[in-house]
Design a protein around this motif. Structure first.
Motif, PDB file in Angstrom:
ATOM      1  N   MET A 130      -4.319   6.920 -12.146  1.00  0.00           N
ATOM      2  CA  MET A 130      -3.204   6.001 -12.376  1.00  0.00           C
ATOM      3  C   MET A 130      -1.844   6.697 -12.317  1.00  0.00           C
ATOM      4  SD  MET A 130      -3.915   2.695 -13.020  1.00  0.00           S
ATOM      5  CE  MET A 130      -2.876   2.041 -14.329  1.00  0.00           C
ATOM      6  N   THR A 131      -1.842   8.015 -12.233  1.00  0.00           N
ATOM      7  CA  THR A 131      -0.579   8.752 -12.107  1.00  0.00           C
ATOM      8  C   THR A 131      -0.246   9.015 -10.646  1.00  0.00           C
ATOM      9  OG1 THR A 131      -1.613  10.954 -12.193  1.00  0.00           O
ATOM     10  CG2 THR A 131      -1.068   9.910 -14.281  1.00  0.00           C
ATOM     11  N   TRP A 132      -1.092   8.568  -9.734  1.00  0.00           N
ATOM     12  CA  TRP A 132      -0.961   8.884  -8.311  1.00  0.00           C
ATOM     13  C   TRP A 132      -0.400   7.685  -7.560  1.00  0.00           C
ATOM     14  CZ3 TRP A 132      -2.011  13.651  -6.285  1.00  0.00           C
ATOM     15  CH2 TRP A 132      -2.001  13.758  -4.902  1.00  0.00           C
ATOM     16  N   GLY A 133       0.467   7.958  -6.588  1.00  0.00           N
ATOM     17  CA  GLY A 133       1.020   6.892  -5.767  1.00  0.00           C
ATOM     18  C   GLY A 133       2.148   6.162  -6.473  1.00  0.00           C
ATOM     19  N   THR A 134       2.603   5.085  -5.846  1.00  0.00           N
ATOM     20  CA  THR A 134       3.701   4.304  -6.395  1.00  0.00           C
ATOM     21  C   THR A 134       3.368   2.818  -6.310  1.00  0.00           C
ATOM     22  OG1 THR A 134       4.816   4.191  -4.231  1.00  0.00           O
ATOM     23  CG2 THR A 134       5.435   6.000  -5.706  1.00  0.00           C
ATOM     24  N   VAL A 135       4.016   2.034  -7.156  1.00  0.00           N
ATOM     25  CA  VAL A 135       3.875   0.581  -7.136  1.00  0.00           C
ATOM     26  C   VAL A 135       5.016   0.015  -6.304  1.00  0.00           C
ATOM     27  CG1 VAL A 135       3.955  -1.519  -8.510  1.00  0.00           C
ATOM     28  CG2 VAL A 135       2.677   0.464  -9.333  1.00  0.00           C
ATOM     29  N   ALA A 136       4.649  -0.745  -5.261  1.00  0.00           N
ATOM     30  CA  ALA A 136       5.629  -1.375  -4.364  1.00  0.00           C
ATOM     31  C   ALA A 136       6.590  -0.364  -3.754  1.00  0.00           C
ATOM     32  CB  ALA A 136       6.400  -2.466  -5.102  1.00  0.00           C
ATOM     33  N   THR A 169       0.821  -1.214   0.000  1.00  0.00           N
ATOM     34  CA  THR A 169       0.000   0.000   0.000  1.00  0.00           C
ATOM     35  C   THR A 169       0.853   1.261   0.000  1.00  0.00           C
ATOM     36  OG1 THR A 169      -0.159  -0.069   2.423  1.00  0.00           O
ATOM     37  CG2 THR A 169      -1.936  -1.119   1.181  1.00  0.00           C
ATOM     38  N   ASP A 170       2.156   1.137  -0.254  1.00  0.00           N
ATOM     39  CA  ASP A 170       3.043   2.305  -0.271  1.00  0.00           C
ATOM     40  C   ASP A 170       2.569   3.329  -1.289  1.00  0.00           C
ATOM     41  OD1 ASP A 170       4.715   1.196   1.617  1.00  0.00           O
ATOM     42  OD2 ASP A 170       5.996   0.246   0.125  1.00  0.00           O
ATOM     43  N   GLY A 171       2.484   4.574  -0.862  1.00  0.00           N
ATOM     44  CA  GLY A 171       2.122   5.646  -1.785  1.00  0.00           C
ATOM     45  C   GLY A 171       0.641   5.897  -1.884  1.00  0.00           C
ATOM     46  N   GLY A 172      -0.203   4.955  -1.412  1.00  0.00           N
ATOM     47  CA  GLY A 172      -1.640   5.157  -1.479  1.00  0.00           C
ATOM     48  C   GLY A 172      -2.140   5.154  -2.913  1.00  0.00           C
ATOM     49  N   THR A 173      -3.352   5.702  -3.097  1.00  0.00           N
ATOM     50  CA  THR A 173      -3.924   5.840  -4.433  1.00  0.00           C
ATOM     51  C   THR A 173      -4.477   7.246  -4.569  1.00  0.00           C
ATOM     52  OG1 THR A 173      -6.168   5.168  -3.805  1.00  0.00           O
ATOM     53  CG2 THR A 173      -4.620   3.414  -4.381  1.00  0.00           C
ATOM     54  N   PHE A 174      -4.965   7.584  -5.755  1.00  0.00           N
ATOM     55  CA  PHE A 174      -5.541   8.912  -5.986  1.00  0.00           C
ATOM     56  C   PHE A 174      -6.733   9.153  -5.065  1.00  0.00           C
ATOM     57  CE2 PHE A 174      -8.523  11.716  -8.239  1.00  0.00           C
ATOM     58  CZ  PHE A 174      -7.707  12.800  -8.518  1.00  0.00           C
ATOM     59  N   TYR A 175      -7.483   8.083  -4.768  1.00  0.00           N
ATOM     60  CA  TYR A 175      -8.724   8.231  -4.009  1.00  0.00           C
ATOM     61  C   TYR A 175      -8.550   7.938  -2.523  1.00  0.00           C
ATOM     62  CZ  TYR A 175     -10.792   8.283  -8.638  1.00  0.00           C
ATOM     63  OH  TYR A 175     -11.106   8.603  -9.942  1.00  0.00           O
ATOM     64  N   ALA A 176      -7.419   7.416  -2.119  1.00  0.00           N
ATOM     65  CA  ALA A 176      -7.197   7.098  -0.711  1.00  0.00           C
ATOM     66  C   ALA A 176      -5.734   7.334  -0.365  1.00  0.00           C
ATOM     67  CB  ALA A 176      -7.564   5.638  -0.428  1.00  0.00           C
ATOM     68  N   SER A 177      -5.481   8.011   0.755  1.00  0.00           N
ATOM     69  CA  SER A 177      -4.109   8.271   1.166  1.00  0.00           C
ATOM     70  C   SER A 177      -3.422   6.959   1.524  1.00  0.00           C
ATOM     71  CB  SER A 177      -4.086   9.193   2.392  1.00  0.00           C
ATOM     72  OG  SER A 177      -4.594   8.510   3.527  1.00  0.00           O
ATOM     73  N   GLU A 178      -2.092   7.017   1.616  1.00  0.00           N
ATOM     74  CA  GLU A 178      -1.349   5.817   1.980  1.00  0.00           C
ATOM     75  C   GLU A 178      -1.818   5.274   3.329  1.00  0.00           C
ATOM     76  OE1 GLU A 178       3.244   4.639   3.117  1.00  0.00           O
ATOM     77  OE2 GLU A 178       2.887   6.009   1.444  1.00  0.00           O
ATOM     78  N   ARG A 179      -2.046   6.173   4.291  1.00  0.00           N
ATOM     79  CA  ARG A 179      -2.487   5.731   5.611  1.00  0.00           C
ATOM     80  C   ARG A 179      -3.873   5.082   5.540  1.00  0.00           C
ATOM     81  NH1 ARG A 179      -5.471   6.921   9.945  1.00  0.00           N
ATOM     82  NH2 ARG A 179      -4.627   6.411  12.001  1.00  0.00           N
ATOM     83  N   ASP A 180      -4.808   5.741   4.846  1.00  0.00           N
ATOM     84  CA  ASP A 180      -6.158   5.182   4.734  1.00  0.00           C
ATOM     85  C   ASP A 180      -6.125   3.830   4.017  1.00  0.00           C
ATOM     86  OD1 ASP A 180      -7.199   7.354   6.004  1.00  0.00           O
ATOM     87  OD2 ASP A 180      -7.819   8.393   4.169  1.00  0.00           O
ATOM     88  N   HIS A 181      -5.347   3.779   2.953  1.00  0.00           N
ATOM     89  CA  HIS A 181      -5.228   2.545   2.167  1.00  0.00           C
ATOM     90  C   HIS A 181      -4.672   1.419   3.044  1.00  0.00           C
ATOM     91  CE1 HIS A 181      -5.402   0.369  -1.469  1.00  0.00           C
ATOM     92  NE2 HIS A 181      -4.183   0.586  -1.927  1.00  0.00           N
ATOM     93  N   THR A 182      -3.660   1.754   3.849  1.00  0.00           N
ATOM     94  CA  THR A 182      -3.029   0.759   4.713  1.00  0.00           C
ATOM     95  C   THR A 182      -3.965   0.318   5.825  1.00  0.00           C
ATOM     96  OG1 THR A 182      -0.862   1.734   4.235  1.00  0.00           O
ATOM     97  CG2 THR A 182      -1.010   0.276   6.150  1.00  0.00           C
ATOM     98  N   VAL A 183      -4.691   1.267   6.413  1.00  0.00           N
ATOM     99  CA  VAL A 183      -5.638   0.926   7.483  1.00  0.00           C
ATOM    100  C   VAL A 183      -6.700  -0.032   6.971  1.00  0.00           C
ATOM    101  CG1 VAL A 183      -7.475   1.844   8.945  1.00  0.00           C
ATOM    102  CG2 VAL A 183      -5.255   2.990   8.882  1.00  0.00           C
ATOM    103  N   LYS A 184      -7.252   0.270   5.795  1.00  0.00           N
ATOM    104  CA  LYS A 184      -8.278  -0.609   5.227  1.00  0.00           C
ATOM    105  C   LYS A 184      -7.711  -1.996   4.939  1.00  0.00           C
ATOM    106  CE  LYS A 184     -11.097   3.050   3.137  1.00  0.00           C
ATOM    107  NZ  LYS A 184     -11.568   3.669   1.879  1.00  0.00           N
ATOM    108  N   ALA A 185      -6.517  -2.025   4.382  1.00  0.00           N
ATOM    109  CA  ALA A 185      -5.898  -3.318   4.079  1.00  0.00           C
ATOM    110  C   ALA A 185      -5.636  -4.101   5.358  1.00  0.00           C
ATOM    111  CB  ALA A 185      -4.592  -3.112   3.307  1.00  0.00           C
ATOM    112  N   THR A 186      -5.164  -3.411   6.400  1.00  0.00           N
ATOM    113  CA  THR A 186      -4.861  -4.085   7.658  1.00  0.00           C
ATOM    114  C   THR A 186      -6.130  -4.595   8.328  1.00  0.00           C
ATOM    115  OG1 THR A 186      -2.937  -2.642   7.931  1.00  0.00           O
ATOM    116  CG2 THR A 186      -3.664  -3.868   9.861  1.00  0.00           C
ATOM    117  N   ASP A 187      -7.190  -3.822   8.277  1.00  0.00           N
ATOM    118  CA  ASP A 187      -8.471  -4.282   8.834  1.00  0.00           C
ATOM    119  C   ASP A 187      -8.943  -5.537   8.114  1.00  0.00           C
ATOM    120  OD1 ASP A 187      -8.498  -2.224  10.637  1.00  0.00           O
ATOM    121  OD2 ASP A 187      -9.882  -0.958   9.488  1.00  0.00           O
ATOM    122  N   PHE A 188      -8.808  -5.538   6.788  1.00  0.00           N
ATOM    123  CA  PHE A 188      -9.197  -6.712   6.007  1.00  0.00           C
ATOM    124  C   PHE A 188      -8.341  -7.917   6.389  1.00  0.00           C
ATOM    125  CE2 PHE A 188      -7.515  -9.103   2.332  1.00  0.00           C
ATOM    126  CZ  PHE A 188      -8.603  -9.936   2.097  1.00  0.00           C
TER     127      PHE A 188
END
Length: 530
Positions: free
Chosen positions: A371-377, A49-68
């Motif tokens: 697709m221009t937002w965030g980073t892959v790995a 989840t490094d870098g997040g996405t355009f629609y979710a910050s890295e922290r939000d993305h990580t929190v959701k992934a961790t909850d899952f």
């Protein structure tokens, strides 16, 4: 009449309307499908989840992934451990931190059976001392040290080959606020093996009591290296004792030490330190012998497999080395073109042999703003759209009938050819970024222009929302209009829970972007073998 007809006709529903009850709304407001728990876990393990996405910050993305992950660990931890092992054993992920976090969640929150399975899997997942210390940091954050934790960690130290432990003692002393000494004091491993106990003692207090056993030579050499300051003396010890560069004090790390490390450290170290080798004058255009040695190692398929080199490792090394400066702006070097070319070869080779499908492919790369937002790995500069263009080159170079397009609110040829370098392909993709996302465009365009396609491949973050029809409907319409039983592969470039692929359609497949197994799976699917 028309309004009533549209209401009951799926073909008339836009992507902002639910096509069937199984769909759910994505982050962008469009309706898509949810991937299976195993696919979502695999996306997390490979992409993180490094870098997040355009629609979710890295922290939000990580929190959701961790909850899952926590929920998955509690409901079916044993299955979660098996998925982790499948990904790790096949070398499908570029980074181990996601797998270590997922394993720690099972080890600390799963059922008793699942927790035991997680601890049994730990030695295989935490292959290096650094990985073990990362795992311990995660485990500590999830609940401290209980009986199972102590026993599980102790078993790693009791069962690991002594040569491996000795290397950990000099190469991976401490990470993330944890040290091997901390772990040993808390785990209390028990052994009657005098040599193993000698390694434990060195890890805890830095004293090597008896260096007569061959397994302890690396520690013996490290102790001697701590007393030298000259580059030549340190390099001599590296050759004599097989020392990695991490066993050498920083002040003594000169050109001779870096040259010695080319032989005593592995291929991963070499890829990460090409810039340093050039900076200190070891790797230069004029030193043909060294240059040939480096190129040969970087392009050797067997060495890449043995070194567990992931395609992202090779791509990151290429991006950094070709830039001529460190990621954080520290250190500059003269780039050697032959090394850049070798790293590009390593990128393609690290995917392994991909059997040609001999099908007609249309690759659609999502070049929308998201697709221009965030980073892959977590690779700086490797946004999802740039990563997608690099990955698409594997298919473009494998399959003779391939057209690479970019889509959002329009659809256009990106001008990418098999002869392009990675740099050229990535530049063309970056230059085409525009508009909103409509993942139905590849199928609609091919139908409109009467282009015969056997397999559509869509590289996307699945945040589709702007289209007049759903991608599933567009694919069905293409099949009906052409009589071709066309297939759709959806390559997810971010670790979200969404997909445009209907899980009930056997002609649609989800794969994870930059999964090292992805090109082979896509080819087999196109051939009808999956």
């Amino acid at each position: 009449m028309k309004n009533y007809l549209n209401a009951i006709t799926p073909q008339a529903r836009t992507q902002r309307e639910r096509l069937d009850p199984n769909q759910q709304k994505n982050h962008a407001g469009g309706f898509v499908y949810a991937v299976s728990d195993e696919m979502r876990l695999t996306r997390f393990l490979v992409l993180g989840t490094d870098g997040g996405t355009f629609y979710a910050s890295e922290r939000d993305h990580t929190v959701k992934a961790t909850d899952f992950l926590r929920t998955f660990a509690q409901l079916d931890g044993a299955r979660m451990v098996q998925v982790i092992l499948d990904v790790v054993r096949a070398g499908r992920a570029p980074k181990m931190d996601p797998a270590l976090l997922a394993l720690a969640l099972v080890a600390k929150t799963g059922s008793l059976e699942a927790r035991k399975a997680a601890w049994d899997a730990l030695p295989e997942v935490a292959r290096t001392g650094t990985m073990l210390l990362h795992f311990l940091a995660f485990a500590q954050g999830l609940g401290g040290w209980g009986r199972l934790t102590r026993r599980g960690v102790a078993r790693v130290y009791e069962d690991a080959p002594i040569e491996k432990l000795a290397l950990w003692a000099v190469k991976y002393k401490a990470r993330d606020g944890w040290s091997q000494a901390d772990a040993l004091r808390l785990a209390h491993p028990k052994t009657t093996d005098a040599v193993r106990n000698a390694v434990f003692r060195f890890m805890v207090d830095g004293v090597l009591a008896d260096a007569t056993d061959p397994a302890l030579r690396v520690i013996e050499g490290h102790v001697k290296a701590l007393a030298v300051s000259a580059d030549a003396d340190a390099a001599a010890l590296m050759h004599e004792y097989g020392l990695p560069i991490e066993a050498i004090p920083t002040p003594a790390r000169g050109p001779r030490v870096y040259r010695a490390a080319m032989r005593t450290n592995g291929l991963t170290w070499l890829m990460r330190n090409l810039g340093n080798l050039s900076r200190v004058g070891v790797l230069t255009p004029n030193d043909t012998a060294t240059l040939q040695e480096v190129v040969a190692r970087l392009t050797d398929p067997a060495a890449l497999r043995k070194g567990r080199i992931h395609p992202i490792d090779a791509l990151k090394a290429r991006l950094v080395y070709a830039s001529g400066r460190g990621v954080r702006g520290k250190g500059e070097w003269l780039t050697v073109p032959r090394v850049v070319d070798a790293l590009e070869t390593a990128f393609y080779t690290s995917f392994g042999h991909v059997q040609r499908a001999d099908k007609r492919f249309l690759l659609g790369i999502d070049v929308s703003g998201s697709m221009t937002w965030g980073t892959v790995a977590g690779v700086p500069g490797l946004s999802p759209n740039v990563a997608a263009s690099a990955m698409s080159m594997v298919t473009a170079r494998t399959e003779p009938f391939t057209l690479t397009m970019g889509f959002t609110d329009g659809f256009r040829n990106l001008g990418i050819t098999p002869a392009d370098t990675l740099d050229a392909a990535m530049r063309k993709t970056q230059a085409a970024s525009f508009g909103a996302t409509d993942c139905a465009q590849p199928m609609l365009w091919a139908r409109q222009h009467k282009i015969e396609v056997d397999t559509f491949v869509v590289y996307t973050d699945n945040e589709t929302w702007a289209g007049a029809v759903h991608p599933k409907v567009a694919l069905d319409q293409y099949r009906q209009a052409t009589g071709i039983p066309a297939r759709l592969v959806v390559v997810g470039m971010t670790a979200t829970q969404f997909t445009i692929a209907d899980p009930n359609d056997a002609g649609m497949l989800d794969v994870v972007g930059f999964d090292s197994a992805a090109p082979g799976i896509m080819s087999a699917f196109a051939r009808g073998e999956l």
